[in-house]
Design a protein around this motif. Structure first.
Motif, PDB file in Angstrom:
ATOM      1  N   ASP A  64       0.829  -1.214   0.000  1.00 15.78           N
ATOM      2  CA  ASP A  64       0.000   0.000   0.000  1.00 15.78           C
ATOM      3  C   ASP A  64       0.864   1.266   0.000  1.00 15.78           C
ATOM      4  N   ARG A  65       1.777   1.318  -0.963  1.00 17.10           N
ATOM      5  CA  ARG A  65       2.616   2.503  -1.126  1.00 17.10           C
ATOM      6  C   ARG A  65       2.437   3.053  -2.536  1.00 17.10           C
ATOM      7  N   PRO A  66       2.769   4.330  -2.745  1.00 12.12           N
ATOM      8  CA  PRO A  66       2.440   5.010  -4.007  1.00 12.12           C
ATOM      9  C   PRO A  66       3.034   4.365  -5.258  1.00 12.12           C
ATOM     10  N   LEU A  67       2.262   4.466  -6.347  1.00 13.43           N
ATOM     11  CA  LEU A  67       2.653   3.951  -7.655  1.00 13.43           C
ATOM     12  C   LEU A  67       2.533   5.060  -8.702  1.00 13.43           C
ATOM     13  N   ILE A  68       3.531   5.109  -9.590  1.00  9.33           N
ATOM     14  CA  ILE A  68       3.517   6.028 -10.725  1.00  9.33           C
ATOM     15  C   ILE A  68       3.771   5.196 -11.979  1.00  9.33           C
ATOM     16  N   PHE A  69       3.115   5.548 -13.080  1.00  2.77           N
ATOM     17  CA  PHE A  69       3.234   4.761 -14.300  1.00  2.77           C
ATOM     18  C   PHE A  69       3.747   5.611 -15.461  1.00  2.77           C
ATOM     19  N   VAL A  70       4.643   4.984 -16.258  1.00  2.00           N
ATOM     20  CA  VAL A  70       5.184   5.646 -17.449  1.00  2.00           C
ATOM     21  C   VAL A  70       4.926   4.739 -18.660  1.00  2.00           C
ATOM     22  N   GLN A 100      -7.832   1.244 -16.230  1.00  2.00           N
ATOM     23  CA  GLN A 100      -8.752   0.869 -15.158  1.00  2.00           C
ATOM     24  C   GLN A 100      -8.061   0.133 -14.014  1.00  2.00           C
ATOM     25  N   ILE A 101      -6.958  -0.522 -14.287  1.00  2.00           N
ATOM     26  CA  ILE A 101      -6.323  -1.341 -13.237  1.00  2.00           C
ATOM     27  C   ILE A 101      -5.095  -0.686 -12.615  1.00  2.00           C
ATOM     28  N   THR A 102      -4.646   0.449 -13.125  1.00  2.00           N
ATOM     29  CA  THR A 102      -3.411   1.069 -12.628  1.00  2.00           C
ATOM     30  C   THR A 102      -3.739   2.239 -11.700  1.00  2.00           C
ATOM     31  N   PRO A 103      -3.582   2.053 -10.386  1.00  2.00           N
ATOM     32  CA  PRO A 103      -4.000   3.057  -9.403  1.00  2.00           C
ATOM     33  C   PRO A 103      -2.920   4.104  -9.108  1.00  2.00           C
ATOM     34  N   GLY A 104      -2.650   4.918 -10.117  1.00  2.00           N
ATOM     35  CA  GLY A 104      -1.654   5.965  -9.957  1.00  2.00           C
ATOM     36  C   GLY A 104      -1.576   6.812 -11.208  1.00  2.00           C
ATOM     37  N   THR A 107       5.738  13.595 -19.249  1.00  2.00           N
ATOM     38  CA  THR A 107       6.753  14.644 -19.341  1.00  2.00           C
ATOM     39  C   THR A 107       7.632  14.615 -18.105  1.00  2.00           C
ATOM     40  N   ASN A 108       8.798  15.210 -18.206  1.00  2.00           N
ATOM     41  CA  ASN A 108       9.707  15.289 -17.065  1.00  2.00           C
ATOM     42  C   ASN A 108       9.059  16.069 -15.920  1.00  2.00           C
ATOM     43  N   LYS A 109       8.327  17.127 -16.271  1.00  2.00           N
ATOM     44  CA  LYS A 109       7.652  17.955 -15.276  1.00  2.00           C
ATOM     45  C   LYS A 109       6.611  17.142 -14.513  1.00  2.00           C
ATOM     46  N   GLU A 110       5.795  16.365 -15.241  1.00  2.00           N
ATOM     47  CA  GLU A 110       4.789  15.525 -14.587  1.00  2.00           C
ATOM     48  C   GLU A 110       5.450  14.441 -13.736  1.00  2.00           C
ATOM     49  N   PHE A 111       6.555  13.927 -14.222  1.00  2.00           N
ATOM     50  CA  PHE A 111       7.316  12.896 -13.510  1.00  2.00           C
ATOM     51  C   PHE A 111       7.737  13.405 -12.130  1.00  2.00           C
ATOM     52  N   ILE A 112       8.324  14.576 -12.096  1.00  2.00           N
ATOM     53  CA  ILE A 112       8.789  15.159 -10.831  1.00  2.00           C
ATOM     54  C   ILE A 112       7.610  15.541  -9.947  1.00  2.00           C
ATOM     55  N   GLU A 113       6.575  16.123 -10.535  1.00  2.00           N
ATOM     56  CA  GLU A 113       5.404  16.534  -9.751  1.00  2.00           C
ATOM     57  C   GLU A 113       4.733  15.337  -9.082  1.00  2.00           C
ATOM     58  N   ALA A 114       4.638  14.219  -9.794  1.00  2.00           N
ATOM     59  CA  ALA A 114       4.007  13.024  -9.224  1.00  2.00           C
ATOM     60  C   ALA A 114       4.815  12.499  -8.037  1.00  2.00           C
ATOM     61  N   MET A 115       6.131  12.463  -8.177  1.00  2.00           N
ATOM     62  CA  MET A 115       6.974  12.013  -7.068  1.00  2.00           C
ATOM     63  C   MET A 115       6.837  12.954  -5.875  1.00  2.00           C
ATOM     64  N   GLN A 116       6.820  14.262  -6.147  1.00  2.00           N
ATOM     65  CA  GLN A 116       6.716  15.243  -5.074  1.00  2.00           C
ATOM     66  C   GLN A 116       5.397  15.107  -4.312  1.00  2.00           C
ATOM     67  N   ASN A 162       2.474  13.357   0.506  1.00  2.00           N
ATOM     68  CA  ASN A 162       1.259  12.673   0.959  1.00  2.00           C
ATOM     69  C   ASN A 162       1.233  11.240   0.448  1.00  2.00           C
ATOM     70  N   PRO A 163       1.900  10.322   1.150  1.00  2.00           N
ATOM     71  CA  PRO A 163       1.952   8.916   0.707  1.00  2.00           C
ATOM     72  C   PRO A 163       0.575   8.233   0.666  1.00  2.00           C
ATOM     73  N   GLU A 164      -0.397   8.781   1.399  1.00  2.00           N
ATOM     74  CA  GLU A 164      -1.728   8.166   1.440  1.00  2.00           C
ATOM     75  C   GLU A 164      -2.576   8.518   0.221  1.00  2.00           C
ATOM     76  N   LYS A 165      -2.106   9.453  -0.586  1.00  2.00           N
ATOM     77  CA  LYS A 165      -2.851   9.822  -1.787  1.00  2.00           C
ATOM     78  C   LYS A 165      -3.062   8.584  -2.671  1.00  2.00           C
ATOM     79  N   ASP A 166      -4.269   8.383  -3.122  1.00  2.00           N
ATOM     80  CA  ASP A 166      -4.652   7.245  -3.980  1.00  2.00           C
ATOM     81  C   ASP A 166      -4.633   5.908  -3.251  1.00  2.00           C
ATOM     82  N   SER A 167      -4.552   5.933  -1.931  1.00  2.00           N
ATOM     83  CA  SER A 167      -4.513   4.684  -1.167  1.00  2.00           C
ATOM     84  C   SER A 167      -5.782   3.858  -1.373  1.00  2.00           C
TER      85      SER A 167
END
Length: 416
Positions: free
Chosen positions: A329-335, A354-358, A363-372, A377-382
């Protein structure tokens, strides 16, 4: 043209290689006859690793749990084609199990006597050998697939037909993690639905047990693991080399600045097949690893399951690693930069969005923003992650090894 297709073309055109192809595919037919006549030891279990070369994945963790819990009941053997593993797996000469070299008299006799055989990849885990129906063959596999596997990926060609006859048709059971996974697996590998059994994956027993107690040995080797860890682990591609940063606005300086500001590390880990390209400088490891961006190759972290408890954020694409990671139950980002192409060439089993919860970043900007966002807030999208976890994981108790034990016992009882 896929890697398998290129290999097939080579074999078909090369007269020297053709006898080896025939030997690989048809020698097992004769071995099956011998295996059928050979008497079995009811308590002999044999575990195999990835292409007979590695001590890893579901086989490794199931083997360790069986040694720990059932060594008094079973004769437990790890079979390998890699002699260097013999001393590595059993350095203290434990009598609770054996490690045997396959290409030896002891290895051949052990395989003929075995009542239960465990695979993690397929027939190539125990090369040039095949088993009759007197032997229970359990395919542990090496992940929870969201992409097509087996004949589902190969289609209906003569090679897939031969493979089914000599390989898949011999599996007694195939292990899976949930009802939806069972249905997808049965369809892909063309096994009857009752041959695909929901037990959970043995490697995830380790993940659940060590969720809050990561490996102290790994931490001693890599002290930076006590910092914020972001693991980027995409899957392999059939026809192209994976691109870690497929962004038009890619800036390694901006990524490093973000990591420095958050006292974090970004680990790049390609699929194990990609490490060959990495050693030849054909992956982005050389051009995009500096500062806090680290090439976490398989040479560095051989077993990713030991690394995952240290990971605060996982970045992936179509790999099954993120499905395992749901258990934490920790954050996921998809590329998924090549989603349309990947769906056409390889094929997916589900609707990807539908199955990817993140977030899906492009873009590089979106990549950094998602990590930030996830660091703050690690609970986001929990809630989304927990919903998807229920779809892919029927169990999260760390006891898949017990269910596989019960499967073996029930199989034995039904035959007695």
């Amino acid at each position: 043209m896929s890697f398998k297709s290129r290999v097939l073309c080579f074999l078909e055109r090369n007269l020297i290689a053709r006898p080896l192809w025939v030997l690989y595919y048809f020698l097992p037919i004769f071995i099956k006859l011998i295996d059928f006549m050979w008497p079995k030891y009811d308590n002999l279990l044999v575990f195999s690793g990835q292409f007979g070369q590695k001590f890893s994945d579901n086989s490794k963790y199931l083997f360790q749990n069986f040694v720990k819990h059932y060594s008094d009941e079973f004769q437990i053997v790890w079979i390998t084609c890699n002699k260097s593993l013999i001393g590595t797996i059993n350095p203290n000469q434990s009598k609770d199990f054996q490690v045997i070299y396959q290409y030896s008299l002891a290895g051949i006799i052990t395989l003929l006597r075995a009542k239960v055989i465990f695979y993690v990849m397929g027939r190539r885990d125990i090369p040039f050998f095949a088993f009759s129906r007197k032997t229970t063959i359990i395919q542990l596999w090496h992940g929870i697939p969201i992409k097509k596997i087996g004949t589902g990926a190969d289609g209906d060609n003569w090679l897939s037909l031969v493979t089914r006859i000599l390989n898949l048709s011999s599996y007694t059971y195939w292990i899976c993690s949930s009802a939806i996974d069972r249905n997808a697996t049965a369809l892909c590998v063309r096994l009857p639905i009752d041959g695909v059994v929901i037990t959970g994956l043995p490697r995830n027993d380790y993940l659940i047990e060590h969720k809050n107690v990561p490996s102290s040995e790994l931490l001693a080797r890599f002290p930076f693991l006590q910092k914020k860890i972001i693991l980027y682990a995409p899957t392999w591609r059939d026809n192209t080399i994976v691109r870690f940063f497929p962004f038009d606005d890619f800036s390694l300086e901006d990524i490093n600045a973000f990591l420095e500001a958050n006292d974090a590390y970004l680990l790049l880990r390609g699929h194990w097949t990609d490490d060959i390209y990495a050693r030849n400088g054909k992956l982005e490891y050389d051009s995009a690893t500096e500062g806090r961006v680290v090439a976490a190759t398989h040479d560095m972290f051989e077993d990713v399951q030991e690394l995952l408890p240290f990971v605060d954020i996982l970045i992936s694409d179509y790999s099954s690693i993120w499905v395992d990671f749901l258990l934490l139950d920790r954050p996921l980002i998809f590329v998924p930069y090549d989603l349309e192409e990947y769906e056409k060439e390889r094929g997916l089993l589900y609707n990807y969005h539908q199955i990817t919860p993140g977030p899906k970043v492009s873009t590089n900007k979106e990549f950094i923003e998602a990590m930030q966002e996830y660091i703050l807030n690690p609970e986001k999208d929990s809630e989304k992650r927990r919903y998807i976890k229920k779809i892919f994981h029927e169990y999260d108790d760390g006891l898949s090894y017990q269910r596989i034990y019960e499967l073996i016992k029930s199989r034995s009882s039904s035959r007695s």
